[in-house]
Enzyme design. Structure first.
Site, PDB file in Angstrom:
ATOM      1  N   THR A 193      13.495 -42.036 -11.056  1.00  0.00           N
ATOM      2  CA  THR A 193      14.030 -40.741 -10.620  1.00  0.00           C
ATOM      3  C   THR A 193      15.539 -40.735 -10.878  1.00  0.00           C
ATOM      4  O   THR A 193      16.173 -41.786 -10.802  1.00  0.00           O
ATOM      5  CB  THR A 193      13.766 -40.578  -9.108  1.00  0.00           C
ATOM      6  OG1 THR A 193      12.376 -40.445  -8.921  1.00  0.00           O
ATOM      7  CG2 THR A 193      14.476 -39.371  -8.523  1.00  0.00           C
ATOM      8  N   ARG A 221       0.380 -33.552  -5.464  1.00  0.00           N
ATOM      9  CA  ARG A 221       1.329 -34.232  -4.566  1.00  0.00           C
ATOM     10  C   ARG A 221       2.787 -33.921  -4.953  1.00  0.00           C
ATOM     11  O   ARG A 221       3.168 -33.978  -6.113  1.00  0.00           O
ATOM     12  CB  ARG A 221       1.090 -35.743  -4.655  1.00  0.00           C
ATOM     13  CG  ARG A 221       2.032 -36.605  -3.800  1.00  0.00           C
ATOM     14  CD  ARG A 221       3.187 -37.147  -4.604  1.00  0.00           C
ATOM     15  NE  ARG A 221       4.013 -38.083  -3.836  1.00  0.00           N
ATOM     16  CZ  ARG A 221       5.234 -38.466  -4.204  1.00  0.00           C
ATOM     17  NH1 ARG A 221       5.757 -38.023  -5.320  1.00  0.00           N
ATOM     18  NH2 ARG A 221       5.910 -39.310  -3.464  1.00  0.00           N
ATOM     19  N   GLY A 223       6.780 -35.002  -3.882  1.00  0.00           N
ATOM     20  CA  GLY A 223       7.557 -36.006  -3.144  1.00  0.00           C
ATOM     21  C   GLY A 223       8.774 -35.398  -2.465  1.00  0.00           C
ATOM     22  O   GLY A 223       8.834 -34.193  -2.214  1.00  0.00           O
ATOM     23  N   ASP A 224       9.742 -36.239  -2.198  1.00  0.00           N
ATOM     24  CA  ASP A 224      10.943 -35.807  -1.481  1.00  0.00           C
ATOM     25  C   ASP A 224      11.985 -35.135  -2.378  1.00  0.00           C
ATOM     26  O   ASP A 224      12.852 -34.403  -1.886  1.00  0.00           O
ATOM     27  CB  ASP A 224      11.606 -37.021  -0.815  1.00  0.00           C
ATOM     28  CG  ASP A 224      12.007 -38.066  -1.856  1.00  0.00           C
ATOM     29  OD1 ASP A 224      11.154 -38.420  -2.711  1.00  0.00           O
ATOM     30  OD2 ASP A 224      13.161 -38.525  -1.834  1.00  0.00           O
TER      31      ASP A 224
HETATM   32  N1  ASP Z   1      11.153 -40.131  -4.648  1.00  0.00           N
HETATM   33  C1  ASP Z   1      10.289 -39.851  -5.774  1.00  0.00           C
HETATM   34  C2  ASP Z   1       8.990 -39.304  -5.250  1.00  0.00           C
HETATM   35  O1  ASP Z   1       8.485 -39.803  -4.257  1.00  0.00           O
HETATM   36  C3  ASP Z   1      10.005 -41.044  -6.611  1.00  0.00           C
HETATM   37  C4  ASP Z   1      11.156 -41.977  -6.881  1.00  0.00           C
HETATM   38  O2  ASP Z   1      12.271 -41.714  -6.478  1.00  0.00           O
HETATM   39  O3  ASP Z   1      10.932 -43.012  -7.523  1.00  0.00           O
HETATM   40  O4  ASP Z   1       8.433 -38.426  -5.875  1.00  0.00           O
END
Ligand code: ASP
Length: 326
Positions: A193, A221, A223-224
């Site tokens: 990311t 899904r 993510g954050d």
């Molecule tokens: N935070 C990202 C997610 O959960 C993934 C990552 O940062 O590696 O989608």
């Protein structure tokens, strides 16, 4: 004689107080600009990423950082610097964002991104998009040209297209190695990311994050990374934060906002607040990952509870570093 010794001692004590204990920048020593970037966190060890790969990561991080730094040096805004820096990382197959996004369980690439500016708390995000070449640019358009904060899927693409954001065929995101890592999901690394936080010449803070999410993700899904307060947060009164790691934990612990809140309500420094959230709360909960952050006085934090976080920073004072491992 005694008087001059006393004076001397007072001077020493004063200089320790002013220069010794105060390692952090204050409003007076605030650098003109600061930029910090990350390219994901993970638990790979030094042996898992060979020397050549490490060199390549460091080079690409340095190039991305330089793009943002030049913009800031020439009086560009934090949003311009974040957009161009993240665009570069989105176009680089090395990172799990844009071109290099990982595959979902069904074999698609679904991208998330968000941006937030600290002076008015305006924010924009896109989630689960399959055909936007540079999701951070679409997130910026959501912030500036819509009444909304978060657009998802087809609707987000439709909006982005109308805003002249480049739409690509889904084959653009096909990268053999990421495809193989889906086939071999258990061995896959989840890092990659990208994020960027900036303090610009105008005293403004902003944060941006862009990702392909987690390899093998299912059921739409999210993510954050596109969630304001979880993966991204900025407030001129405190700090700007971009996170990377196991998104479910970062959402539940509202990581980016929690760091800002600890500064705002408990008066913690950026370093203290990042430590509490990343190395105490998240570690206790089992949430792996890290953050990059810059506060209103130009102090930075690059805190992670994993083996590595691809990261780099530069300040107008000339301080600069690019690193992978602890
Ligand atoms: N935070 C990202 C997610 O959960 C993934 C990552 O940062 O590696 O989608």
């Amino acid at each position: 004689m005694k008087k001059s010794i006393a004076k001397f001692l007072v001077l020493i004590v004063l200089s320790i107080i002013i220069f010794g204990f105060n390692q952090q920048s204050d409003p007076i020593n605030k650098p003109e600009y600061v930029i910090v970037i990350h390219g994901g966190a993970g638990n790979a060890s030094n042996n898992d990423i060979n020397e050549e790969q490490q060199k390549e990561y460091l080079e690409k991080l340095n190039e991305a950082l330089t793009i943002g730094e030049e913009i800031l040096k020439n009086g560009g805004t934090c949003i311009e610097a974040i957009e161009k820096t993240i665009n570069y990382m989105e176009d680089c197959p090395l990172f799990n964002a844009g071109k290099g996004a990982v595959f979902t369980n069904e074999g698609y690439n679904e991208l998330d991104a968000s941006i937030m500016q600290g002076w008015d708390l305006n924010a924009g995000a896109v989630a689960g998009v399959r055909d936007i070449k540079n999701p951070i640019s679409a997130a910026i358009k959501v912030m500036t040209n819509s009444k909304h904060v978060l657009l998802s899927g087809k609707g987000a693409s439709e909006f982005a297209g109308k805003q002249n954001i480049e739409i690509v065929d889904s084959t653009y995101f096909f990268i053999e190695s990421k495809w193989k890592s889906l086939q071999n999901a258990l061995n896959s690394e989840k890092h990659g990311t990208v994020g960027c936080v900036v303090l610009d010449k105008y005293g403004n803070l902003a944060a941006g994050t862009s990702t392909g999410g987690m390899t093998n993700k299912k059921y739409g899904r999210i993510g954050d990374s596109p969630i304001i307060g979880a993966g991204t947060y900025a407030n001129n009164n405190t700090c700007a934060v971009s996170a990377t790691g196991h998104g479910e934990f970062f959402i539940r612990y509202t990581v980016a906002h929690d760091i800002s809140a600890l500064m705002e309500y408990k008066n913690l420094s950026l370093t203290e607040a990042s430590n509490v959230v990343i190395n105490e709360k998240l570690v206790k909960a089992g949430g792996a990952g890290g953050i990059i952050a810059v506060d209103k006085n130009g102090n930075i934090s690059m805190t992670f509870n994993t083996n590595l976080m691809f990261r780099a920073f530069a300040k107008s004072s000339g301080e600069k570093d690019v690193a992978i491992f602890k």
